[in-house]
Design an enzyme around this catalytic site. Structure first.
Site, PDB file in Angstrom:
ATOM      1  N   LYS A   1      20.847  34.434 -30.250  1.00  0.00           N
ATOM      2  CA  LYS A   1      21.844  33.631 -30.978  1.00  0.00           C
ATOM      3  C   LYS A   1      21.030  32.618 -31.796  1.00  0.00           C
ATOM      4  CE  LYS A   1      24.708  30.190 -31.838  1.00  0.00           C
ATOM      5  NZ  LYS A   1      23.866  29.591 -32.894  1.00  0.00           N
TER       6      LYS A   1
ATOM      7  N   GLU B   1      12.937  24.727 -24.054  1.00  0.00           N
ATOM      8  CA  GLU B   1      11.939  24.113 -24.942  1.00  0.00           C
ATOM      9  C   GLU B   1      12.699  23.080 -25.762  1.00  0.00           C
ATOM     10  OE1 GLU B   1       8.772  24.794 -24.970  1.00  0.00           O
ATOM     11  OE2 GLU B   1       8.701  26.613 -23.772  1.00  0.00           O
TER      12      GLU B   1
ATOM     13  N   CYS C   1       9.056  19.914 -33.150  1.00  0.00           N
ATOM     14  CA  CYS C   1       9.182  19.276 -31.841  1.00  0.00           C
ATOM     15  C   CYS C   1       7.855  18.664 -31.389  1.00  0.00           C
ATOM     16  CB  CYS C   1       9.665  20.296 -30.826  1.00  0.00           C
ATOM     17  SG  CYS C   1       8.650  21.770 -30.849  1.00  0.00           S
TER      18      CYS C   1
ATOM     19  N   GLU D   1      13.549  10.692 -30.963  1.00  0.00           N
ATOM     20  CA  GLU D   1      12.880  11.702 -31.789  1.00  0.00           C
ATOM     21  C   GLU D   1      13.328  11.482 -33.242  1.00  0.00           C
ATOM     22  OE1 GLU D   1      14.275  15.748 -31.055  1.00  0.00           O
ATOM     23  OE2 GLU D   1      12.237  16.499 -31.255  1.00  0.00           O
TER      24      GLU D   1
HETATM   25  P1  NAP Z   1      20.390  22.182 -31.329  1.00  0.00           P
HETATM   26  O1  NAP Z   1      21.438  21.482 -32.073  1.00  0.00           O
HETATM   27  O2  NAP Z   1      20.239  21.925 -29.890  1.00  0.00           O
HETATM   28  O3  NAP Z   1      20.636  23.742 -31.611  1.00  0.00           O
HETATM   29  C1  NAP Z   1      19.780  24.731 -31.131  1.00  0.00           C
HETATM   30  C2  NAP Z   1      20.555  26.023 -30.934  1.00  0.00           C
HETATM   31  O4  NAP Z   1      21.560  25.798 -29.959  1.00  0.00           O
HETATM   32  C3  NAP Z   1      21.274  26.508 -32.178  1.00  0.00           C
HETATM   33  O5  NAP Z   1      21.279  27.915 -32.197  1.00  0.00           O
HETATM   34  C4  NAP Z   1      22.676  25.979 -31.980  1.00  0.00           C
HETATM   35  O6  NAP Z   1      23.660  26.732 -32.651  1.00  0.00           O
HETATM   36  C5  NAP Z   1      22.825  26.169 -30.493  1.00  0.00           C
HETATM   37  N1  NAP Z   1      23.853  25.332 -29.876  1.00  0.00           N
HETATM   38  C6  NAP Z   1      24.314  24.123 -30.258  1.00  0.00           C
HETATM   39  N2  NAP Z   1      25.254  23.691 -29.389  1.00  0.00           N
HETATM   40  C7  NAP Z   1      25.375  24.649 -28.437  1.00  0.00           C
HETATM   41  C8  NAP Z   1      26.172  24.780 -27.267  1.00  0.00           C
HETATM   42  N3  NAP Z   1      27.035  23.842 -26.878  1.00  0.00           N
HETATM   43  N4  NAP Z   1      26.018  25.901 -26.527  1.00  0.00           N
HETATM   44  C9  NAP Z   1      25.152  26.861 -26.884  1.00  0.00           C
HETATM   45  N5  NAP Z   1      24.374  26.791 -27.993  1.00  0.00           N
HETATM   46  C10 NAP Z   1      24.482  25.692 -28.739  1.00  0.00           C
HETATM   47  O7  NAP Z   1      18.942  21.921 -31.954  1.00  0.00           O
HETATM   48  P2  NAP Z   1      18.484  22.033 -33.463  1.00  0.00           P
HETATM   49  O8  NAP Z   1      19.013  20.875 -34.222  1.00  0.00           O
HETATM   50  O9  NAP Z   1      18.782  23.400 -33.985  1.00  0.00           O
HETATM   51  O10 NAP Z   1      16.893  21.920 -33.306  1.00  0.00           O
HETATM   52  C11 NAP Z   1      16.221  20.725 -33.280  1.00  0.00           C
HETATM   53  C12 NAP Z   1      15.822  20.368 -31.861  1.00  0.00           C
HETATM   54  O11 NAP Z   1      15.073  21.442 -31.310  1.00  0.00           O
HETATM   55  C13 NAP Z   1      14.896  19.166 -31.792  1.00  0.00           C
HETATM   56  O12 NAP Z   1      15.267  18.339 -30.740  1.00  0.00           O
HETATM   57  C14 NAP Z   1      13.529  19.790 -31.531  1.00  0.00           C
HETATM   58  O13 NAP Z   1      12.608  18.937 -30.916  1.00  0.00           O
HETATM   59  C15 NAP Z   1      13.891  20.947 -30.693  1.00  0.00           C
HETATM   60  N6  NAP Z   1      12.836  21.965 -30.741  1.00  0.00           N
HETATM   61  C16 NAP Z   1      12.058  22.131 -29.630  1.00  0.00           C
HETATM   62  C17 NAP Z   1      11.025  23.068 -29.645  1.00  0.00           C
HETATM   63  C18 NAP Z   1      10.166  23.281 -28.440  1.00  0.00           C
HETATM   64  O14 NAP Z   1       9.487  24.305 -28.391  1.00  0.00           O
HETATM   65  N7  NAP Z   1      10.146  22.387 -27.474  1.00  0.00           N
HETATM   66  C19 NAP Z   1      10.791  23.832 -30.793  1.00  0.00           C
HETATM   67  C20 NAP Z   1      11.608  23.632 -31.900  1.00  0.00           C
HETATM   68  C21 NAP Z   1      12.643  22.692 -31.843  1.00  0.00           C
HETATM   69  P3  NAP Z   1      24.349  26.215 -34.018  1.00  0.00           P
HETATM   70  O15 NAP Z   1      23.227  26.073 -35.006  1.00  0.00           O
HETATM   71  O16 NAP Z   1      25.271  27.314 -34.345  1.00  0.00           O
HETATM   72  O17 NAP Z   1      25.007  24.915 -33.692  1.00  0.00           O
END
Ligand code: NAP
Length: 485
Positions: free
Chosen positions: A178, A253, A287, A385
């Protein structure tokens, strides 16, 4: 979008080896122009269950493929990714905004993960262990865990998928991806290439749509044995909680807030050039990017001046598809507002603006690369962050203070420090609370290294020889009756 292989731009989902459309659509917007890139199906409960059942149905046959057969298919996928690197980079740049050259580097990183796990597929070794009792032996088998769900973010639309799907497939698991609704086209292009590589129907599925609904079904359905999530800590918590009823294996992650510490014995030229890459890669939307620069007092001014000079001279903000740009837009308006709020808060509390500080006028979510000096722990940027091109410079007196500030965070993903003192390097490495440490380097991602964090940055590791373990279950066999009569 003019691609060499136009079929890579697919506006449908991939379930059970078939491409699926829907009257309900999600729009994907180019963050550089705010124009429509395309639409993808907005799928929900019914299609998620269909994907789960397809992956479940495909699992028994896929797991009995030999490791070599799985490896060959992964290798083929890898070759196709390399072959279509330019197209994949363009799709990514359009939907995510990152400069084309950077997008191309991500395609290569994605390919490297697929290649790595194509090789690891053949190295899932078990164990034999001498038993304490006579006439018995212990044999440990490693088996694929089953249907895995991979939920991925927009900042690395390809490599975050490859880090999950490749080890899962290598281990003999089937997968439902997804992707983020901001960047579904990269994921769908990967599925086009997986289909071409010849993965059997149902082994890899890509579903786009309503995140909450899809997430709820994936976490609650007992046929799904593993959730691997990359994204925000907030959503990671929801997924972990929702997975508790069915007791799934889970890797998370999550967010980070990496300290980047420069001691006064460091090679300052090196520290500054690494700081540029660590902070401004993907416009600060990574991240592991440096979020807090801790600079020792005697070299603070020197570091700041040199850093600001490079920011002024080297960074060019503009659309990812413009060859001269090396800083793309932020992902959306919300991201711009977050950066603006952190800068305003810091300035109100006494920080100084050394360069940047504003969004660019006109269309797109562009923000000036920004350096703040005299930042202190009372400011929001010290704890939240940022996910944008802002470098806050803190001061510190000695090693003890540097460690205290560095560890004063709920996150524990990456940390960096610069010093020529070997004993200090060991002390710092052992005392920093995080999963990854860069010593005299600002970049540490590699398919050969275990990537992941501690504290609120999550759990589990991706890449390396450890990454495949997340998709395996141990089975212990006790063989008796071996004693000679
Ligand atoms: P996000 O809002 O948490 O979304 C990540 C994924 O989760 C997307 O596919 C999103 O779908 C989905 N999602 C959102 N709400 C959900 C729910 N209630 N249930 C299931 N899935 C859900 O994060 P983001 O804004 O895309 O990414 C940025 C974050 O990722 C930052 O905090 C960054 O640090 C972190 N990150 C961490 C790593 C690591 O390896 N540690 C690597 C990259 C990024 P939709 O887009 O359809 O809402």
């Amino acid at each position: 979008m003019i691609l060499q292989k136009s079929a890579l731009f697919r506006q449908e989902c991939f379930i059970d080896g078939e491409w699926l459309s829907s009257p309900d659509l999600l729009e994907v917007i180019d963050p550089s122009s705010q124009r429509l890139v395309g639409t993808v199906p907005s799928l929900g409960e019914m299609e998620t269950r269909k994907a789960i059942s397809a992956a479940h149905k495909a699992f028994p046959a896929w797991k009995t493929h030999t490791a070599k057969e799985r490896s060959v298919l992964l290798k083929k996928w890898y070759e196709l990714i390399i072959c279509h690197a330019r197209d994949l980079a363009e799709i990514m740049s359009r939907e995510q905004g990152k400069p084309l050259a950077e997008a191309q580097r991500e395609v290569m990183s994605c390919a490297a993960y697929v290649e790595w796990f194509a090789e690891e597929a053949k190295r899932v070794y078990g164990d034999t262990i001498p038993m304490a009792q006579k006439g018995k032996r212990i044999v440990v088998l490693k088996e694929p865990i089953g249907v895995c769900a991979a939920i991925t973010p927009w900042n690395f639309p390809l490599s975050t998928i490859a880090r999950k799907a490749a080890p899962a497939l290598a281990a003999g698991c089937t997968v439902i991806v997804k992707p983020s609704s901001y960047t579904p086209f990269s994921a769908l292009a990967l599925a086009v290439l997986a289909e071409e590589a010849g993965f059997p129907p149902g082994t890899l599925n890509v579903i786009t749509g309503q995140a909450e609904t899809i997430g709820r079904i994936l976490t609650s359905d007992r046929l799904v044995k593993k959730i691997s999530f990359t994204g925000s800590t907030e959503v990671g918590r929801i997924l972990m909680k929702d997975s508790s009823e069915s007791l799934k294996k889970i890797s998370l992650e999550l967010g980070g807030h990496a300290p980047f510490i420069v001691f006064d014995d460091a090679d300052i030229e090196l520290a500054v050039s690494e700081a540029m890459i660590s902070k401004f890669r993907n416009s600060g939307q990574t991240c592991v990017c440096a979020n807090r620069f801790l600079i020792q007092n005697p070299i603070y001014e020197q570091f700041a001046e040199h850093f600001v000079r490079l920011v002024r001279n080297q960074l060019v903000v503009g659309p990812g598809m413009h060859m001269e740009s090396n800083q793309g837009p932020l992902i959306d308006e919300k991201a711009v507002l977050k950066v603006e709020n952190q800068i305003r808060d810091a300035l109100e509390k006494g920080a100084k603006l050394a360069i940047g500080g504003k969004r660019l006028p006109g269309k797109g979510f562009f923000f000036e690369p920004t350096v703040l000096t005299e930042v202190t722990s009372e400011m929001a940027i010290a704890h939240e962050e940022t996910f944008g091109p802002v470098a806050p410079l803190f001061r510190f007196k000695d090693e003890e203070e540097a460690l205290r500030i560095a560890n004063d965070s709920e996150y524990g993903l990456a940390a960096y420090f610069f010093s020529k003192d070997l004993a200090r390097a060991w002390r710092m490495t052992e005392n920093l609370e995080c999963g990854m440490i860069g010593v005299n380097t600002g970049i540490l991602s590699s398919e050969a290294a275990p990537f992941g964090g501690t504290k609120d940055s999550g759990m589990g590791r991706e890449g390396s020889k450890y990454g495949i373990e997340e998709y395996l279950e141990l089975k212990y066999m006790c063989i008796g009756g071996l004693e000679r009569m």
